[in-house]
Design a protein around this motif. Sequence first.
Motif, short mmCIF file in Angstrom:
data_model
loop_
_atom_site.label_atom_id
_atom_site.label_comp_id
_atom_site.label_asym_id
_atom_site.label_seq_id
_atom_site.Cartn_x
_atom_site.Cartn_y
_atom_site.Cartn_z
N THR A 110 10.08 5.53 -3.42
CA THR A 110 8.89 5.14 -3.81
C THR A 110 8.32 6.43 -4.59
N MET A 111 8.84 7.74 -3.99
CA MET A 111 8.44 8.63 -4.68
C MET A 111 9.14 8.97 -5.84
N ALA A 112 10.25 8.59 -6.22
CA ALA A 112 11.04 8.62 -7.49
C ALA A 112 10.41 7.76 -8.35
N ALA A 113 9.91 6.45 -7.83
CA ALA A 113 9.47 5.56 -8.77
C ALA A 113 8.20 5.79 -9.43
N GLY A 119 4.68 9.70 -13.43
CA GLY A 119 3.99 11.10 -13.65
C GLY A 119 2.95 11.25 -12.46
N VAL A 120 3.51 10.51 -11.38
CA VAL A 120 2.55 10.73 -10.00
C VAL A 120 3.21 11.27 -9.10
N SER A 121 2.88 12.35 -8.44
CA SER A 121 3.52 12.90 -7.41
C SER A 121 3.31 12.33 -6.10
N LEU A 122 4.25 12.11 -5.25
CA LEU A 122 4.27 11.49 -3.80
C LEU A 122 4.83 12.45 -3.12
N TYR A 123 4.48 12.71 -1.77
CA TYR A 123 5.40 13.51 -0.69
C TYR A 123 6.44 12.54 -0.34
N HIS A 124 7.77 13.28 0.13
CA HIS A 124 8.82 12.70 0.68
C HIS A 124 8.72 12.29 2.05
N GLN A 132 2.52 9.56 2.66
CA GLN A 132 2.50 8.69 1.48
C GLN A 132 1.20 7.67 1.90
N LYS A 133 1.13 7.14 2.94
CA LYS A 133 0.02 6.35 3.52
C LYS A 133 -1.10 6.87 3.73
N GLU A 156 15.41 -6.44 -3.16
CA GLU A 156 14.06 -7.10 -3.01
C GLU A 156 13.97 -7.74 -1.55
N SER A 157 12.89 -7.80 -1.11
CA SER A 157 12.72 -8.54 0.19
C SER A 157 11.25 -8.95 0.37
N LYS A 158 10.93 -10.05 1.18
CA LYS A 158 9.58 -10.54 1.29
C LYS A 158 9.01 -9.41 2.15
N VAL A 159 7.83 -9.13 1.86
CA VAL A 159 7.06 -8.08 2.77
C VAL A 159 6.97 -8.53 3.93
N ASN A 160 6.92 -9.84 4.43
CA ASN A 160 6.87 -10.15 5.83
C ASN A 160 7.92 -10.39 6.42
N SER A 161 9.06 -9.94 5.96
CA SER A 161 10.31 -10.25 6.28
C SER A 161 10.89 -9.50 7.66
N LEU A 162 10.37 -8.37 7.65
CA LEU A 162 10.73 -7.32 8.58
C LEU A 162 10.18 -7.08 9.75
N GLY A 163 9.42 -8.42 10.57
CA GLY A 163 9.02 -8.58 11.62
C GLY A 163 7.69 -7.70 11.99
N GLU A 164 7.48 -6.95 11.01
CA GLU A 164 5.86 -6.22 11.40
C GLU A 164 5.05 -6.80 10.18
N THR A 165 3.66 -6.66 10.46
CA THR A 165 2.61 -6.69 9.48
C THR A 165 2.38 -5.58 8.66
N PRO A 166 2.54 -5.78 7.31
CA PRO A 166 2.62 -4.47 6.54
C PRO A 166 0.90 -4.02 6.14
N SER A 167 0.97 -2.97 5.77
CA SER A 167 -0.54 -2.46 4.93
C SER A 167 0.02 -2.20 3.72
N TYR A 168 -1.24 -1.96 3.07
CA TYR A 168 -0.92 -1.66 1.57
C TYR A 168 -1.76 -0.38 1.13
N GLY A 169 -1.36 0.40 0.16
CA GLY A 169 -1.80 1.49 -0.55
C GLY A 169 -1.49 1.71 -1.65
N ARG A 170 -2.74 2.46 -2.54
CA ARG A 170 -2.50 2.57 -3.81
C ARG A 170 -2.27 3.89 -4.28
N PRO A 171 -1.13 4.56 -4.78
CA PRO A 171 -1.23 5.97 -5.10
C PRO A 171 -2.07 6.46 -6.24
#
Length: 323
Positions: free
Chosen positions: A242-245, A250-255, A260-261, A308-323
């Motif tokens: 996600t940092m590299a993407a 042109g947006v800097s994220l912490y590794h 990041q959250k 690629e994976s479905k966001v609900n396929s990891l057995g946890e409810t995800p949350s979302y954030g926008r950089p």
Amino acid sequence: MLLPRSAFWLVAACAGLVVAFAATAAHAAPTPSQVEKQIAALWNQSELTIEQYNAVHTKLQDNKAKLARLKQRMDPLQLQVQMAYTQVGAMSAQLYMHGPGSSVNALLSAGTPARLADQLTTLDQMAKHQREAIAGVRSKVTEYDTQRRPLDALVNQLAQQDADLAAKKKTITDQLAQLQKLRQQAYGSGGGSGGSLKPVLCPQVYVGGKAAKAVSYACAHIGSPYSWGASGPARFDCSGLTMAAWAAAGVSLYHQSAVQKSDATRVSAASARPGDLVFYGSPSHHVGIYIGNGWMVHAPHDGDWVRESKVNSLGETPSYGRP
């Protein structure tokens, strides 16, 4: 048999339409890259209009709220003025009915000259106080009217701009929706030709701006091996991807996914759009990049690959954030 001049031109026009239709029908369906270019061009042209709409709409709502607060604050003063005018009206009616002579006669018959002077002074003071009270409240209402008029004008102007830009935005979004359908048709079943790593088209929904660059980077690196602590260009861990993407945009994220959250702006699942970050755990222990329609690209764990994976396929409810 010779055709009349008007009939001749009608036949010629129809023939031209047939030829044009045949030529159009003969064209091959656009390739995925051609559709992507059309979408990108439309987005680049429309992004300014969409941003203008967002800015005007926000300003309109702010000024409507400001006008409502001003009205709420001044309503009691308006009521005071109305009550004061009612009292003055009652005094005037009383004076009209009985006349000043009757009042003086009543005072004369009620007591001594000193008593008369006292009561006249009291009446004068009451009238003066009443006039001052009305004048004071009226000045505040005048101030309110002075503040309200330019706000009313601004709200009306913004409302017109808002309506105009909203119509343009709808036209743009409708065009983008049509191109998105064409995009899905162009890719067909081949959009997810990467086997189990890329079962669906990436991204699922096209977006413009920096998010498009970030998503494009993540999609292009599907199949890269997972490596703890890596941030590309050949290997990635989850937050490294996600940092590299986003760095490609042109947006800097912490590794680190937890940082990041904390740095991202929270968005709901319903409003998530491609490019947003998908977080798991609290504090976050995993992150992916959303690509639309409930799918994400992420680097799962050691021994796996970016996929690629479905966001609900990891057995946890995800949350979302926008950089």
